[in-house]
Design an enzyme around this catalytic site. Structure first.
Site: not given
Length: 490
Positions: A253-255, A257
């Site tokens: 997930s982008k969140r 990183g």
RNA sequence: GGCUCCAUGGUCAAGCGGUUAAGACGUCGCCCUCUCAAGGCGAAAUCAGGGGUUCGAUUCCCCUUGGAGCUGCCA
């Protein structure tokens, strides 16, 4: 036989994550392999989550990935519009049809009320489920309240008994007891449909034959089939795909990183390597083949090779794929791709980029790592004396000093400053003094680079640096060693 | 918690009742070598556990364990 039509239906939330890219890829391959159509649909019914510019980013990423769609918002098609917010008036009539038939009903409970009840039940350790309270409002009263402008949603009226099920191409038969299913909201108070409703209406009206999407929808798909039944429509064939994980317990997930497709591209991963790697993350061909172009994937892809369990995104393997793809590039293509990276540290100085490219081509795994590998060319880094001591090269700072002094004279005398003549003269120096090649080359390379390892040997680096810089750096090395020596003696 | 799904080396995975349980990445060793890579050769490393079914289970069934997804007027 009807036409194969698959779709990729992302929400414009800001980036293309790798799991989404893989889902899109498989949907694309599935359609293309069968001469079908691949469609892009934007699912933007939640205005709160929408990120400005995200829609354009989706188009861009799809094109960068090479996943060209036959129909979509920016390319048109016979089943448009392909953006759900632009289809908003199409959903209510369908919902009202279900209300009339009893498969759905208006609900006037407010979000706040429901949340309070949900919290209460949860706090008590229970399982909240909507109690069909509004289902029991008399039809006339409901109608009057709807027309009065009172806010309401439309809920799916799920039977209290029986089972809902579907057949998944990958997972097989999946079924759930209706009794545990909640009466989902179909149309929100803002008039827009929820995903639960929109996906059914759109997949049907866009004549999607195969719904290929992530497993997050696996357990709610039986409910969607209930909707198809209520309409009397033929449901599509479903195929759900496992998620892509970052490690054993967390998904990518982008969140947290984890890189997006866009990030990888910027870091210097090549598109084809990413696609190739992603394709193999959850799918295996019948044979041991590893390298696939997109069109080869179209030919070779088969659903038999798909895996049911989540795969961990393994950067090591991607790195390897990337280096392999870079090696396959022609030198000219490599030079073109590498030049901006070369420039980032060498700009303004004279370097033989062509020769540098030859040296770097087989050593580049990710383009973004180039600067750190060649920065020593632009500027001699500080280094420790220990660098001159190397067990395997059978050398130390004392010998290095002796060698370097002689090598300086040798190099100084060279008319032809080519790699060949550099090598020849230095090798000769070694032979004359009965030194091993490494005993000469090691100190020279260290003096020239200040690095324990470099892309290329002493003579190659000398050539790149040019005669003046080479002599200068050798002199610096000699100085350095002499200082060290006198310091030791005192 | 409930529901749904999943389970072969560190990772991706082949296997679809009888195999010395493939292959790749990574790791380690050796060779090559003016460093590092690349290349060549080789090695270590896997069927989560327990019950069944069967002449025979990695493979079929059940349970346990572990993990994931869902459980929103998010998708």
């Amino acid at each position: 036989m009807t036409e194969i039509r698959t779709r990729f239906a992302p929400s414009p939330t800001g980036y293309m994550h790798l799991g989404g890219l893989r889902t899109a890829l498989y949907a694309y391959l599935f359609a293309k392999q069968r001469g079908g159509k691949f469609i892009l649909r934007i699912e933007d019914t939640d205005q709160e989550r929408e990120v400005p510019g995200a829609v354009a980013l989706i188009y861009e990423d799809m094109h960068k990935a090479g996943l060209d769609y036959d129909e979509g918002p920016d390319v048109g098609g016979d089943f448009g519009p392909y953006i759900q917010s632009e289809r908003k008036d199409m959903y209510r009539p369908f919902a009202m049809q279900l209300v009339d038939s009893g498969a759905a009903y208006p609900c006037f409970c407010t979000k706040e009320e429901l949340q309070a009840r949900r919290d209460a039940v949860t706090a008590a350790g229970g399982q909240f489920k909507y109690d069909k309270h509004c289902l029991h409002i008399p039809k006339e009263e409901a109608k009057r309240r709807m027309e009065s402008g009172e806010p309401y949603v439309i809920r799916q009226n799920i039977p209290e008994t029986g089972v809902a099920s579907f057949e998944d191409l990958l997972y097989g038969h999946v079924e759930t007891e209706c009794a545990i299913l909640d009466d989902n909201v179909l149309i929100k108070a803002d008039g827009l449909p929820t995903y639960n409703f929109a996906n059914v209406i759109d997949d049907h009206s866009m004549q999607i034959s195969h719904v290929i999407r992530g497993t997050e929808y696996l357990s709610s798909t039986p409910k969607y089939n209930l909707l198809y039944e209520a309409f009397g429509w033929q449901p599509p064939t479903y195929m759900h795909l496992p998620v892509v994980m970052k490690d054993a317990t967390r998904k990518l997930s982008k969140r947290h990183g984890d890189p997006t497709f866009e990030d990888l591209l910027e870091q210097g991963y090549v598109r084809d390597a990413i696609i190739n790697f992603i394709a193999l993350l959850g799918w295996a061909p019948k044979d041991d083949r590893e390298f696939f172009t997109l069109s080869e994937l179209v030919e070779g892809f088969d659903t038999d090779g798909l895996s049911k369990s989540p795969a961990i995104f393994n950067t090591d393997k991607l790195r390897w794929f990337n280096s392999e793809y870079i090696k396959k590039m022609s030198l000219e293509d490599y030079l073109n791709a590498a030049t901006p990276w070369f420039d980032s540290v060498l700009k303004g100085k004279e370097f033989d980029y062509h020769r540098l490219a030859e040296l770097m081509h087989g050593r580049t795994e990710i383009f973004s790592e180039i600067p750190a590998m060649i920065r020593f060319l632009a500027e001699l880094p500080d280094y420790a004396v220990d660098l001159y001591s190397h067990k395997k090269m059978k050398t130390n700072s004392d010998l290095s000093l002796t060698v370097l002094k002689l090598a300086l004279t040798t190099v100084e005398a060279l008319q032809d400053f080519s790699e060949d003549s550099l090598k020849e003269s230095l090798m000769q120096l070694a032979t004359e003094n009965e030194w091993k090649t490494g005993q000469v080359m090691w100190p020279v390379r260290v003096a020239l680079s200040g690095m324990p390892s470099t892309p290329g040997g002493a003579t190659e680096i000398a050539y790149l640096l040019g005669k003046d810089e080479t002599l200068q750096r050798m002199a610096i090395g000699i100085n350095f060693l002499e200082q060290f020596k006198s310091l030791q003696q005192s």
